[in-house]
Motif scaffolding. Structure first.
Motif, PDB file in Angstrom:
ATOM      1  N   GLU A 257       0.810  -1.222   0.000  1.00 57.14           N
ATOM      2  CA  GLU A 257       0.000   0.000   0.000  1.00 57.14           C
ATOM      3  C   GLU A 257       0.840   1.268   0.000  1.00 57.14           C
ATOM      4  N   LYS A 258       2.127   1.173   0.312  1.00 52.16           N
ATOM      5  CA  LYS A 258       2.991   2.355   0.369  1.00 52.16           C
ATOM      6  C   LYS A 258       3.690   2.632  -0.955  1.00 52.16           C
ATOM      7  N   ARG A 259       3.685   1.698  -1.862  1.00 49.14           N
ATOM      8  CA  ARG A 259       4.433   1.836  -3.101  1.00 49.14           C
ATOM      9  C   ARG A 259       3.664   2.664  -4.129  1.00 49.14           C
ATOM     10  N   ARG A 261       3.736   2.105  -7.512  1.00 52.37           N
ATOM     11  CA  ARG A 261       3.114   1.060  -8.323  1.00 52.37           C
ATOM     12  C   ARG A 261       3.469  -0.290  -7.704  1.00 52.37           C
ATOM     13  N   THR A 262       2.435  -1.063  -7.398  1.00 54.37           N
ATOM     14  CA  THR A 262       2.656  -2.323  -6.685  1.00 54.37           C
ATOM     15  C   THR A 262       3.582  -3.265  -7.438  1.00 54.37           C
ATOM     16  N   LEU A 263       3.418  -3.367  -8.736  1.00 52.96           N
ATOM     17  CA  LEU A 263       4.161  -4.350  -9.524  1.00 52.96           C
ATOM     18  C   LEU A 263       5.450  -3.795 -10.115  1.00 52.96           C
ATOM     19  N   GLU A 264       5.815  -2.588  -9.731  1.00 48.47           N
ATOM     20  CA  GLU A 264       7.075  -2.027 -10.228  1.00 48.47           C
ATOM     21  C   GLU A 264       8.235  -2.953  -9.876  1.00 48.47           C
ATOM     22  N   GLY A 265       9.074  -3.279 -10.884  1.00 51.47           N
ATOM     23  CA  GLY A 265      10.214  -4.154 -10.685  1.00 51.47           C
ATOM     24  C   GLY A 265       9.959  -5.601 -11.052  1.00 51.47           C
ATOM     25  N   TYR A 266       8.665  -6.012 -11.174  1.00 50.55           N
ATOM     26  CA  TYR A 266       8.335  -7.418 -11.386  1.00 50.55           C
ATOM     27  C   TYR A 266       7.866  -7.720 -12.811  1.00 50.55           C
ATOM     28  N   LEU A 267       7.903  -6.733 -13.690  1.00 48.49           N
ATOM     29  CA  LEU A 267       7.545  -6.965 -15.092  1.00 48.49           C
ATOM     30  C   LEU A 267       8.842  -7.252 -15.860  1.00 48.49           C
ATOM     31  N   TYR A 268       9.151  -8.494 -15.976  1.00 46.12           N
ATOM     32  CA  TYR A 268      10.460  -8.923 -16.473  1.00 46.12           C
ATOM     33  C   TYR A 268      10.685  -8.468 -17.917  1.00 46.12           C
ATOM     34  N   MET A 310      13.493 -11.857  -2.031  1.00 45.78           N
ATOM     35  CA  MET A 310      13.399 -11.586  -3.473  1.00 45.78           C
ATOM     36  C   MET A 310      13.089 -10.117  -3.717  1.00 45.78           C
ATOM     37  N   ASP A 311      12.197  -9.550  -2.916  1.00 45.68           N
ATOM     38  CA  ASP A 311      11.822  -8.145  -3.091  1.00 45.68           C
ATOM     39  C   ASP A 311      13.027  -7.226  -2.882  1.00 45.68           C
ATOM     40  N   GLU A 312      13.843  -7.515  -1.897  1.00 49.03           N
ATOM     41  CA  GLU A 312      15.031  -6.693  -1.641  1.00 49.03           C
ATOM     42  C   GLU A 312      16.052  -6.826  -2.770  1.00 49.03           C
ATOM     43  N   VAL A 313      16.199  -8.031  -3.309  1.00 51.08           N
ATOM     44  CA  VAL A 313      17.132  -8.234  -4.423  1.00 51.08           C
ATOM     45  C   VAL A 313      16.659  -7.473  -5.663  1.00 51.08           C
ATOM     46  N   ILE A 314      15.357  -7.561  -5.963  1.00 53.81           N
ATOM     47  CA  ILE A 314      14.802  -6.861  -7.126  1.00 53.81           C
ATOM     48  C   ILE A 314      14.944  -5.349  -6.945  1.00 53.81           C
ATOM     49  N   VAL A 388      11.417   1.755  -0.527  1.00 55.41           N
ATOM     50  CA  VAL A 388      10.283   0.904  -0.175  1.00 55.41           C
ATOM     51  C   VAL A 388       9.999  -0.134  -1.252  1.00 55.41           C
ATOM     52  N   GLY A 389      10.460   0.120  -2.475  1.00 53.65           N
ATOM     53  CA  GLY A 389      10.247  -0.812  -3.575  1.00 53.65           C
ATOM     54  C   GLY A 389      11.150  -0.470  -4.743  1.00 53.65           C
ATOM     55  N   PRO A 390      11.171  -1.288  -5.802  1.00 57.11           N
ATOM     56  CA  PRO A 390      12.013  -1.047  -6.975  1.00 57.11           C
ATOM     57  C   PRO A 390      11.670   0.276  -7.666  1.00 57.11           C
ATOM     58  N   ILE A 391      12.647   0.799  -8.414  1.00 57.07           N
ATOM     59  CA  ILE A 391      12.450   2.061  -9.142  1.00 57.07           C
ATOM     60  C   ILE A 391      12.375   1.827 -10.651  1.00 57.07           C
ATOM     61  N   CYS A 392      12.526   0.597 -11.078  1.00 58.85           N
ATOM     62  CA  CYS A 392      12.383   0.232 -12.485  1.00 58.85           C
ATOM     63  C   CYS A 392      12.266  -1.292 -12.551  1.00 58.85           C
TER      64      CYS A 392
END
Length: 445
Positions: A257-259, A261-268, A310-314, A388-392
């Protein structure tokens, strides 16, 4: 005069009987039995009470018939009762009129219902307003029709279920399958088109789209829109409102909820074949399946050895992707970032790419009052450790570098305009490198 002469003379009627003798009879007044008198009084009382409410009018005297018509003499107490009396009198006078009025009224009601049912199927005279509908996993046709009814996209769910059931039974051999996710439907589509939009497509025109490494989710959405796969608006709405917890790595993601875009970083990043005018849910599921394939078990083991999820690595890989000028620099930048994450002296990563993400990607799409909030969540000049989450959306090389950091003594790096990297172990060396980069930039100009 004798006593007999004074007595009144009684009139005696003499009647000859069959034997020739004459008999005399004296008329006497007969009295009714007491019980008969009481009954006659009761009848008189009841008839008087009855006459207060109704009176009998004899009609058709000329024809010799004694038809009786009951007329109310009591006045109605209110307007409703007055109307009731008039309708009742009219019904008694012309019952056939009321019969045909009932037939006509029933026909009108049935016609309206049938017209509404047809409009549900055809979408005629229905609103163009688009509504967001969430379709769960393994939903049946009847379940989806029920959802459409609750969302006010149709008005006659029972008829729609019967119609679709009959149509499917005639035209299809197997039950249709539906794809779970977020859909954008409008009442004017009609129930058949709405169900078709939720179905898993088998044959349709496709388009090939290549997603390069390092694009943000917003940039990917624009690319998909240009390829006519889906609109960016629908894509964003699906990302924000859709549930993709079928994928374990999405379900385990913290701070959704803080990000931005929730799926940012996970669209391979990869090359994909999508349907033209496809549903965004189908597009995202296709990409996430590829993301899962490109996170093998040995990646998971390496992440655990580093004490990372995995989230931290991404997230770390997304910074490496944006900071490195080329693939060769990724390992050394990964080493520097890992050194800072494991150091008490340098608790801030201080990467310019996190600030650029805010100003170039996030800020144009949020309210001004929200910008400060995202600064504290993403900007590594303010936030300790990772954002808090990936930037790309990082590619394979950046992810591999994040999982395999080299061993170095560096804590600083910077580039000149040509992409050349300068490395420093402390503040003094970093200041010298900044000066060297400035000189190189001036020379190149």
């Amino acid at each position: 005069m004798s006593d007999n002469a004074k007595r009144p003379i009684k009139k005696i009627n003499k009647i000859e009987n069959s034997s020739g003798r004459k008999t005399s009879s004296t008329k006497k007044r007969t009295s009714k039995p007491k019980s008969q008198v009481n009954n006659s009084n009761k009848l008189a009382f009841n008839s008087s009470n009855f006459s207060k409410k109704f009176k009998t009018v004899n009609q058709n005297k000329k024809s010799g018939k004694s038809t009786k018509k009951t007329v109310r003499t009591r006045k109605p107490k209110n307007a409703f009762e007055e109307i009731t009396f008039k309708v009742s009198d009219l019904y008694n006078a012309k019952p056939r009129l009321f019969y045909w009025l009932g037939v006509v009224l029933a026909s009108i009601i049935l016609s309206i219902i049938m017209l509404s049912c047809i409009n549900d199927v055809m979408g005629i005279n229905r609103s163009h307003e688009t509504k967001t509908v969430n379709i769960p996993d393994n939903a049946t046709t009847n379940q989806i029709i029920g959802i459409l009814d609750r969302e006010n996209l149709i008005k006659n769910s029972l008829f729609c279920k019967m119609f679709i059931g009959f149509t499917n039974g005639v035209t299809q051999k197997s039950k249709p399958t539906y794809l779970s996710g977020v859909y954008y439907l409008s009442p004017d589509m009609g129930v058949e088109k709405m169900l078709l939009a939720c179905m898993r497509r088998k044959t349709a025109k496709t388009v090939r789209v290549t997603i390069p490494e390092g694009l943000s989710l917003d940039e990917i959405a624009i690319k998909l829109e240009k390829a006519e796969v889906c609109t960016s608006k629908q894509f964003f709405k699906t990302v924000d409102e859709g549930s993709f917890d079928d994928f374990e790595f999405i379900k385990a993601m913290p701070n959704k909820e803080k990000r931005y875009r929730t799926l940012e970083g996970y669209l391979y990043p990869d090359t994909y074949d999508f349907y033209v005018a496809d549903n965004p849910t189908n597009v995202i599921n296709t990409i996430l399946k590829n993301t899962k394939r490109n996170w093998p078990d040995d990646y998971e083991k390496k992440a655990k050895n580093l004490g990372m999820t995995m989230d931290e690595v991404i997230t770390l890989a997304s910074i490496i992707q944006k900071e490195a000028a080329n693939k060769a620099q990724m390992d050394i930048i990964s080493s520097i970032l890992h050194n800072r994450l494991n150091s008490n002296k340098f608790s801030l990563l201080q990467c310019d790419s996190t600030g650029d993400y805010l100003t170039k990607i996030v800020k144009p799409n949020i309210k001004p009052i929200e910008f400060t909030k995202y600064q504290t969540l993403y900007n590594t000049y303010y936030r300790k450790n990772l954002p808090v989450g990936p930037i790309c959306n990082p590619g394979k090389d950046a992810i591999t570098a994040a999982l395999n950091p080299g061993k170095t003594e560096y804590y600083f790096f910077n580039h000149d305009n040509t992409g050349k990297i300068y490395l420093g172990r402390n503040d003094k060396e970093h200041e010298e490198n900044v000066y060297k980069a400035m000189v190189a930039n001036n020379a190149n100009n």
